[in-house]
Design a protein around this motif. Structure first.
Motif, PDB file in Angstrom:
ATOM      1  N   PRO A  28      48.221 -47.401 -53.521  1.00 52.32           N
ATOM      2  CA  PRO A  28      47.690 -47.023 -54.837  1.00 52.32           C
ATOM      3  C   PRO A  28      46.257 -46.579 -54.719  1.00 52.32           C
ATOM      4  CG  PRO A  28      47.794 -49.392 -54.631  1.00 52.32           C
ATOM      5  CD  PRO A  28      48.478 -48.821 -53.422  1.00 52.32           C
ATOM      6  N   GLN A  29      45.791 -45.820 -55.682  1.00 54.68           N
ATOM      7  CA  GLN A  29      44.395 -45.337 -55.674  1.00 54.68           C
ATOM      8  C   GLN A  29      43.453 -46.508 -55.753  1.00 54.68           C
ATOM      9  OE1 GLN A  29      43.309 -43.379 -59.167  1.00 54.68           O
ATOM     10  NE2 GLN A  29      41.296 -42.709 -58.468  1.00 54.68           N
ATOM     11  N   SER A  30      42.389 -46.438 -54.929  1.00 55.99           N
ATOM     12  CA  SER A  30      41.379 -47.489 -54.970  1.00 55.99           C
ATOM     13  C   SER A  30      40.686 -47.456 -56.313  1.00 55.99           C
ATOM     14  CB  SER A  30      40.354 -47.288 -53.851  1.00 55.99           C
ATOM     15  OG  SER A  30      39.785 -46.022 -53.976  1.00 55.99           O
ATOM     16  N   GLN A  31      40.493 -48.621 -56.907  1.00 61.42           N
ATOM     17  CA  GLN A  31      39.885 -48.709 -58.237  1.00 61.42           C
ATOM     18  C   GLN A  31      38.387 -48.592 -58.131  1.00 61.42           C
ATOM     19  OE1 GLN A  31      41.612 -48.877 -61.033  1.00 61.42           O
ATOM     20  NE2 GLN A  31      43.472 -48.679 -59.814  1.00 61.42           N
ATOM     21  N   GLU A  32      37.817 -47.732 -58.955  1.00 66.26           N
ATOM     22  CA  GLU A  32      36.356 -47.602 -58.983  1.00 66.26           C
ATOM     23  C   GLU A  32      35.772 -48.758 -59.767  1.00 66.26           C
ATOM     24  OE1 GLU A  32      34.840 -45.446 -57.354  1.00 66.26           O
ATOM     25  OE2 GLU A  32      36.429 -44.027 -56.836  1.00 66.26           O
ATOM     26  N   LEU A  63      46.936 -37.665 -57.923  1.00 66.37           N
ATOM     27  CA  LEU A  63      45.694 -38.423 -57.843  1.00 66.37           C
ATOM     28  C   LEU A  63      45.581 -39.126 -56.498  1.00 66.37           C
ATOM     29  CD1 LEU A  63      43.220 -39.205 -59.574  1.00 66.37           C
ATOM     30  CD2 LEU A  63      44.521 -41.200 -60.340  1.00 66.37           C
ATOM     31  N   ASN A  64      46.655 -39.768 -56.044  1.00 61.69           N
ATOM     32  CA  ASN A  64      46.632 -40.471 -54.756  1.00 61.69           C
ATOM     33  C   ASN A  64      46.389 -39.512 -53.596  1.00 61.69           C
ATOM     34  OD1 ASN A  64      47.161 -42.884 -56.055  1.00 61.69           O
ATOM     35  ND2 ASN A  64      49.360 -42.820 -55.678  1.00 61.69           N
ATOM     36  N   LEU A  65      47.058 -38.355 -53.628  1.00 62.29           N
ATOM     37  CA  LEU A  65      46.918 -37.386 -52.542  1.00 62.29           C
ATOM     38  C   LEU A  65      45.506 -36.810 -52.511  1.00 62.29           C
ATOM     39  CD1 LEU A  65      48.315 -35.888 -50.266  1.00 62.29           C
ATOM     40  CD2 LEU A  65      49.085 -34.178 -51.939  1.00 62.29           C
ATOM     41  N   GLU A  94      41.169 -39.242 -64.982  1.00 62.78           N
ATOM     42  CA  GLU A  94      40.980 -39.692 -63.601  1.00 62.78           C
ATOM     43  C   GLU A  94      40.907 -38.517 -62.639  1.00 62.78           C
ATOM     44  OE1 GLU A  94      42.988 -43.516 -62.263  1.00 62.78           O
ATOM     45  OE2 GLU A  94      44.209 -43.020 -64.024  1.00 62.78           O
ATOM     46  N   LEU A  95      41.733 -37.508 -62.858  1.00 64.44           N
ATOM     47  CA  LEU A  95      41.694 -36.320 -62.008  1.00 64.44           C
ATOM     48  C   LEU A  95      40.361 -35.595 -62.138  1.00 64.44           C
ATOM     49  CD1 LEU A  95      45.320 -34.946 -62.523  1.00 64.44           C
ATOM     50  CD2 LEU A  95      44.329 -35.709 -60.349  1.00 64.44           C
ATOM     51  N   LEU A  96      39.833 -35.518 -63.348  1.00 68.41           N
ATOM     52  CA  LEU A  96      38.527 -34.887 -63.548  1.00 68.41           C
ATOM     53  C   LEU A  96      37.434 -35.691 -62.847  1.00 68.41           C
ATOM     54  CD1 LEU A  96      36.710 -32.757 -64.826  1.00 68.41           C
ATOM     55  CD2 LEU A  96      36.646 -34.155 -66.906  1.00 68.41           C
ATOM     56  N   ASP A  97      37.536 -37.005 -62.900  1.00 66.88           N
ATOM     57  CA  ASP A  97      36.545 -37.855 -62.244  1.00 66.88           C
ATOM     58  C   ASP A  97      36.544 -37.621 -60.732  1.00 66.88           C
ATOM     59  OD1 ASP A  97      34.630 -40.151 -62.241  1.00 66.88           O
ATOM     60  OD2 ASP A  97      36.231 -41.128 -61.114  1.00 66.88           O
ATOM     61  N   VAL A  98      37.728 -37.526 -60.141  1.00 69.48           N
ATOM     62  CA  VAL A  98      37.833 -37.256 -58.703  1.00 69.48           C
ATOM     63  C   VAL A  98      37.298 -35.859 -58.389  1.00 69.48           C
ATOM     64  CG1 VAL A  98      39.421 -36.989 -56.753  1.00 69.48           C
ATOM     65  CG2 VAL A  98      39.774 -38.828 -58.396  1.00 69.48           C
ATOM     66  N   LYS A  99      37.563 -34.900 -59.255  1.00 67.11           N
ATOM     67  CA  LYS A  99      37.069 -33.536 -59.048  1.00 67.11           C
ATOM     68  C   LYS A  99      35.548 -33.513 -59.028  1.00 67.11           C
ATOM     69  CE  LYS A  99      37.289 -28.860 -60.966  1.00 67.11           C
ATOM     70  NZ  LYS A  99      37.936 -27.969 -61.963  1.00 67.11           N
ATOM     71  N   ILE A 100      34.916 -34.212 -59.975  1.00 71.47           N
ATOM     72  CA  ILE A 100      33.453 -34.250 -60.037  1.00 71.47           C
ATOM     73  C   ILE A 100      32.886 -34.868 -58.759  1.00 71.47           C
ATOM     74  CG2 ILE A 100      31.484 -35.259 -61.237  1.00 71.47           C
ATOM     75  CD1 ILE A 100      32.829 -32.953 -62.714  1.00 71.47           C
ATOM     76  N   LYS A 101      33.495 -35.938 -58.280  1.00 74.03           N
ATOM     77  CA  LYS A 101      33.019 -36.586 -57.053  1.00 74.03           C
ATOM     78  C   LYS A 101      33.148 -35.638 -55.856  1.00 74.03           C
ATOM     79  CE  LYS A 101      34.138 -41.263 -58.582  1.00 74.03           C
ATOM     80  NZ  LYS A 101      35.072 -42.394 -58.467  1.00 74.03           N
ATOM     81  N   CYS A 102      34.269 -34.936 -55.785  1.00 71.17           N
ATOM     82  CA  CYS A 102      34.465 -33.996 -54.669  1.00 71.17           C
ATOM     83  C   CYS A 102      33.438 -32.868 -54.719  1.00 71.17           C
ATOM     84  CB  CYS A 102      35.877 -33.421 -54.712  1.00 71.17           C
ATOM     85  SG  CYS A 102      37.171 -34.573 -54.236  1.00 71.17           S
ATOM     86  N   LEU A 103      33.186 -32.330 -55.899  1.00 72.00           N
ATOM     87  CA  LEU A 103      32.229 -31.235 -56.021  1.00 72.00           C
ATOM     88  C   LEU A 103      30.820 -31.681 -55.676  1.00 72.00           C
ATOM     89  CD1 LEU A 103      33.525 -29.520 -59.289  1.00 72.00           C
ATOM     90  CD2 LEU A 103      33.483 -28.504 -57.007  1.00 72.00           C
ATOM     91  N   ASN A 104      30.425 -32.877 -56.124  1.00 69.82           N
ATOM     92  CA  ASN A 104      29.094 -33.377 -55.797  1.00 69.82           C
ATOM     93  C   ASN A 104      28.931 -33.594 -54.293  1.00 69.82           C
ATOM     94  OD1 ASN A 104      27.190 -33.585 -57.884  1.00 69.82           O
ATOM     95  ND2 ASN A 104      28.258 -35.303 -58.806  1.00 69.82           N
ATOM     96  N   ASN A 105      29.937 -34.183 -53.674  1.00 68.81           N
ATOM     97  CA  ASN A 105      29.857 -34.419 -52.230  1.00 68.81           C
ATOM     98  C   ASN A 105      29.997 -33.116 -51.441  1.00 68.81           C
ATOM     99  OD1 ASN A 105      29.531 -37.132 -52.718  1.00 68.81           O
ATOM    100  ND2 ASN A 105      31.681 -37.622 -52.428  1.00 68.81           N
TER     101      ASN A 105
END
Length: 419
Positions: free
Chosen positions: A28-32, A226-228, A274-285
């Protein structure tokens, strides 16, 4: 809100990174952290920029009780033995066992040897396919550091160490191979704490168990997508922390491709968030990695994509300011950094960056002013005319007086002659 040092001490959204030779499967996705998802993260208080978010510790696998890698030995054969009654496929496998080492890259640093031939020759996987392998890894001294019955990953995506990713492409289905690799294709100069020391050469025994096409992204559920995406993002964090920025960029790009792919499945509002949150993290990194490689145009694009969704994202504002300053756009950079500082006035990193860029801008204006003065002259102090001497007589007046005197003398001579 978490303190500045705590909240951005690592890559954004980083949880436990993959160990490089393993890819967690069906987890499962790690919880933030709740505070991390509800509040804006502050910047690290240091003189360096803040790319690293959260803490990421290497996965500690206790494998001290596992047996050492077993050597596969072939039984010696005698030339005087009677012909074997084994079938042709068994004979073929025995011949394959005797195959010499294959120098994969031609530099003797990554070698592969077939231990057991596959039952389906010509069934090698290709990049983009999902594979499942049985993997056993040991150090040169024989200590086992990895033993996994099932390890699944996408071939060519950089989900695992290079030695494994490159060599599995050269294996047939159900083949077992021994791989010997230098550290540069495994864990490099850093190693993997606590079981793999720096600059360690590794021996990998790999069996290719399954090959299948990767799933259709359009048919993935919201949670599966989300997991992938998180797997690719966390792999990018792993590479970033090792300063392997090209590989990090590749992993973040793959995660973004998964998130932005069209879908034939309806997602819940929570999944969309949640998908948007992961997208923002990927773009920042991604922007942080691009900055490390001086890819300023690409980094600016990544920052702008973040700000389209979150106009007050401090990390995106901070990095956009740095990019603009690198391109000489000091006025715009200063305005962006001031906006970030207004959102977080106590942040020392933004203060330091803003002060640095203000000084550079001032120095630039001083240089330009000096250059203009040199080109156009000093307009503040116009040149004064040279005063004439009080006794000097203009040459025109002198010539005129001389002509009159000569004329007078000539006239007097003429008159005297007539008389």
């Amino acid at each position: 809100m978490a303190s500045t040092d705590e909240s951005l001490s690592n890559i954004e959204g980083s949880s436990e990174p993959y160990d490089g030779s393993t890819v967690p499967e069906d987890q499962p996705q790690s919880q933030e952290n709740d505070a991390e998802t509800k509040e804006r993260l502050s910047l690290i208080d240091s003189t360096e920029d803040f790319e690293m978010i959260g803490s990421a510790e290497e996965e500690n696998l206790d494998m001290s009780d596992l047996p050492s890698l077993e050597d596969v030995k072939k039984e010696p054969t005698s030339h005087n033995e009677e012909p074997s009654s084994e079938n042709p496929s068994q004979t073929s496998q025995a011949k394959d066992v005797e195959e010499e080492w294959l120098d994969v890259l031609g530099n003797d640093s990554l070698k592969k040897k077939v231990l057991l031939a596959g039952k389906r020759p010509g069934s090698r996987p290709v990049k983009g396919q999902d594979v499942n392998v049985h993997l056993k890894v040991n150090l040169e001294g024989g200590e086992v550091v990895v033993d996994k019955e099932s390890l699944k990953f996408t071939l060519g995506d950089g989900d695992v160490i290079q030695a494994l990713d490159l060599c599995v492409q050269l294996m047939d289905l159900e083949e077992t191979a021994l791989i010997q690799s230098d550290a540069q294709y495994c864990y490099g100069t850093e190693g993997r704490s606590p079981d793999i020391p720096p600059n360690a050469k590794l021996n990998l025994e790999v069996t290719l168990v399954e090959v299948k096409d990767s799933p259709d992204l359009e048919l993935l559920s919201g949670q599966d997508k989300l997991n992938l995406a998180n797997k690719k993002r966390e792999r990018g964090n792993f590479y970033y922390q090792r300063a392997q920025y090209v590989f990090a960029i590749n992993s973040y790009d793959l995660a973004l491709k998964i998130i932005d792919s069209s879908s034939k499945v309806d997602f819940s509002s929570d999944e969309e968030t949640e998908l948007l949150d992961v997208k923002i993290k990927c773009l920042n990194n991604l922007a942080a990695s691009q900055l490390k490689l001086d890819h300023f145009e690409a980094a600016l694009k990544s920052c702008n994509l973040v700000l389209e969704n979150q106009p007050e994202n401090i990390k995106a504002l901070f990095r956009k300011g740095k990019v603009l300053a690198q391109e000489g756009e000091y006025s715009e950079a200063i305005a962006i950094l001031r906006k970030a500082l207004k959102l977080e006035p106590a942040n020392k990193t933004i203060h330091a960056e803003l002060s640095k860029q203000v000084k550079k801008h001032t120095d630039q204006k001083n240089v330009e002013t000096a250059m203009y003065k040199k080109m156009l002259g000093n307009l503040d102090s116009p040149a004064k005319p040279t005063p004439k001497s009080s006794w000097s007589i203009p040459w025109k007046w002198l010539f005129g007086a001389t002509a009159v005197a000569i004329g007078g003398v000539a006239l007097s001579v003429i008159i005297a002659a007539r008389n």
